[in-house]
Write a protein that holds these residues in place. Structure first.
Motif, short mmCIF file in Angstrom:
data_model
loop_
_atom_site.label_atom_id
_atom_site.label_comp_id
_atom_site.label_asym_id
_atom_site.label_seq_id
_atom_site.Cartn_x
_atom_site.Cartn_y
_atom_site.Cartn_z
N UNK A 32 -8.47 -9.92 -4.49
CA UNK A 32 -8.24 -9.06 -3.35
C UNK A 32 -7.29 -7.95 -3.72
N UNK A 33 -6.00 -8.05 -3.35
CA UNK A 33 -5.06 -6.94 -3.55
C UNK A 33 -4.45 -6.86 -4.94
N UNK A 34 -4.67 -7.85 -5.81
CA UNK A 34 -4.00 -7.85 -7.12
C UNK A 34 -4.78 -7.10 -8.18
N UNK A 35 -5.14 -5.87 -7.88
CA UNK A 35 -6.03 -5.09 -8.74
C UNK A 35 -5.44 -4.92 -10.14
N UNK A 211 -1.31 2.18 -0.52
CA UNK A 211 -0.62 1.53 -1.64
C UNK A 211 0.47 0.60 -1.14
N UNK A 212 1.22 1.02 -0.13
CA UNK A 212 2.28 0.19 0.42
C UNK A 212 1.71 -1.05 1.10
N UNK A 213 0.64 -0.89 1.84
CA UNK A 213 0.00 -2.03 2.48
C UNK A 213 -0.50 -3.02 1.44
N UNK A 214 -1.08 -2.50 0.38
CA UNK A 214 -1.62 -3.37 -0.66
C UNK A 214 -0.51 -4.13 -1.37
N UNK A 215 0.61 -3.48 -1.63
CA UNK A 215 1.73 -4.15 -2.28
C UNK A 215 2.22 -5.33 -1.46
N UNK A 216 2.29 -5.15 -0.15
CA UNK A 216 2.73 -6.23 0.72
C UNK A 216 1.78 -7.41 0.70
N UNK A 217 0.47 -7.12 0.70
CA UNK A 217 -0.51 -8.20 0.68
C UNK A 217 -0.52 -8.93 -0.67
N UNK A 218 -0.33 -8.20 -1.75
CA UNK A 218 -0.29 -8.84 -3.07
C UNK A 218 0.90 -9.79 -3.17
N UNK A 234 -4.63 -13.59 5.14
CA UNK A 234 -3.86 -12.35 5.20
C UNK A 234 -3.52 -11.84 3.80
N UNK A 235 -3.21 -12.76 2.89
CA UNK A 235 -2.80 -12.37 1.55
C UNK A 235 -3.92 -11.78 0.71
N UNK A 236 -5.16 -12.04 1.05
CA UNK A 236 -6.28 -11.51 0.26
C UNK A 236 -6.82 -10.19 0.80
N UNK A 237 -6.19 -9.62 1.80
CA UNK A 237 -6.63 -8.32 2.31
C UNK A 237 -6.35 -7.23 1.27
N UNK A 238 -7.36 -6.43 0.98
CA UNK A 238 -7.26 -5.42 -0.08
C UNK A 238 -7.43 -4.02 0.49
N UNK A 239 -6.66 -3.07 -0.07
CA UNK A 239 -6.74 -1.68 0.36
C UNK A 239 -7.05 -0.72 -0.79
N UNK A 268 -14.05 -10.11 -3.43
CA UNK A 268 -14.89 -9.86 -4.60
C UNK A 268 -14.22 -10.49 -5.81
N UNK A 269 -14.98 -11.21 -6.61
CA UNK A 269 -14.43 -11.76 -7.86
C UNK A 269 -14.51 -10.70 -8.94
N UNK A 270 -13.35 -10.26 -9.42
CA UNK A 270 -13.32 -9.22 -10.43
C UNK A 270 -13.97 -7.95 -9.92
N UNK A 271 -14.88 -7.40 -10.73
CA UNK A 271 -15.61 -6.20 -10.33
C UNK A 271 -16.87 -6.54 -9.55
#
Length: 324
Positions: A32-35, A211-218, A234-239, A268-271
């Motif tokens: 999710x958010x840990x790109x 970017x800020x939203x994504x950092x919080x979810x990661x 909630x933690x897997x929400x991606x932006x 999504x798993x990976x790409x």
């Protein structure tokens, strides 16, 4: 002197009569958010066995996934990765007998190329003399260079949840322990999507708010995986990436949206195009499996899905060495 001869000048020849087997887990990256930074090792394993010969032959036995399409010569990723590792260590190989038993689906977002390079580099490192061998940090650096990022190779090397980053041209990673309640489920469709094609869909930049939203979810996702799985949804929400890639994997995107609407932590798993669900406990996993079966039968009847309930692999690459 030809180019091949020039490339091997000063390199020591690997001793014949050795055999090494490396078992490497599949991986799922991003979560999710840990790109490009988070990756998880999964209980689905490829096995690579390499024997050094006293001839110049390359014998390649390839079984399982990719057996019908992948090459069995020096152009194969495993052979290229091994040769690169040997060179970096100051060696060259003679004849090789390689047996690859592939279980990890290719082109589906489960780190199949990362598993291959980790297995190859790990094998090469074990085949050189003891005084020339290097540690996991060296393997991480070389395999990350080959892959272009560490998010898949890191968990393949170390197991568990890998948190990776880059300092200039140096790749680094650390691991965290995932709580036992987390049950990974993968829904693997019968179509492929290359990482290059998926990355081409991403914008060159995103807004500061996203970017800020994504950092919080990661940050929340790491807490959910390691302490409090009730926060997985909630933690897997991606932006950053999933919405841009959805058009290239519409059946997967539809399944993810439906799962998340029902409260399941699906990403999504990976790409892609594999769908990953991080279930909170066995009961939640059973419910997610039933939902996936019902939804795919009703909404994506033209897509074949392979649905697997897996575990988190905590060991990473495992090595068994036999020397004459």
């Amino acid at each position: 002197m030809d180019t091949t001869s020039q490339a091997t000048v000063g390199l020591q020849l690997i001793e014949a009569g050795q055999r090494v087997t490396v078992r490497v887990p599949a991986t799922t990256a991003n979560l999710g958010p840990g790109y490009d930074s988070l990756g998880l090792a999964l209980g689905l394993h490829d096995t690579l066995t390499v024997e050094t010969l006293d001839t110049d032959e390359l014998l390649f036995d390839l079984r399982g996934e990719g057996a019908a399409t992948l090459p069995r010569d020096a152009s194969h990723l495993v052979v290229r990765a091994m040769a690169a590792a040997f060179r970096r260590l100051g060696f060259r190989h003679g004849g090789l007998k390689i047996t690859a038993e592939n279980v990890n689906p290719h082109g589906r977002g489960l780190g199949s190329s990362a598993s291959a390079v980790v297995a190859a580099v790990t094998a090469a490192n074990e085949l050189v003399p003891a005084e020339s061998r290097r540690g996991r940090d060296w393997i991480l650096q070389l395999t990350s260079e080959m892959e272009g990022h560490p998010d898949n190779v890191a968990p393949a090397i170390s197991g568990g949840l890998a948190l990776s980053w880059q300092d200039s041209d140096q790749y680094r990673s650390t691991t965290a322990t995932v709580v036992e309640q987390v049950v990974p489920i993968v829904a693997v469709p019968d179509f492929e999507l290359s990482t290059e094609a998926a990355r081409a869909l991403l914008p060159a930049s995103v807004g500061h708010h996203a970017a800020a939203m994504n950092a919080g979810r990661a940050a929340l996702l790491i807490h959910a995986l390691t302490h409090s799985p009730e926060f997985l949804l909630a933690g897997t929400e991606d932006y950053l990436h999933q919405s841009y890639r959805a058009e290239a994997m519409r059946p997967s995107a539809a399944l993810i949206a439906a799962l998340r609407a029902e409260g399941y932590a699906a990403v999504v798993s990976g790409a892609g195009p594999t769908v990953l669900v991080l279930a909170n406990g066995e009961a939640n996993a059973a419910e997610a499996l039933d939902f996936i079966a019902d939804f795919t039968a009703a909404n994506t009847p033209d897509v074949g899905w392979r649905v697997l309930k897996l575990s988190v692999d905590v060991e990473g690459a495992k090595v068994d060495v036999h020397r004459r």
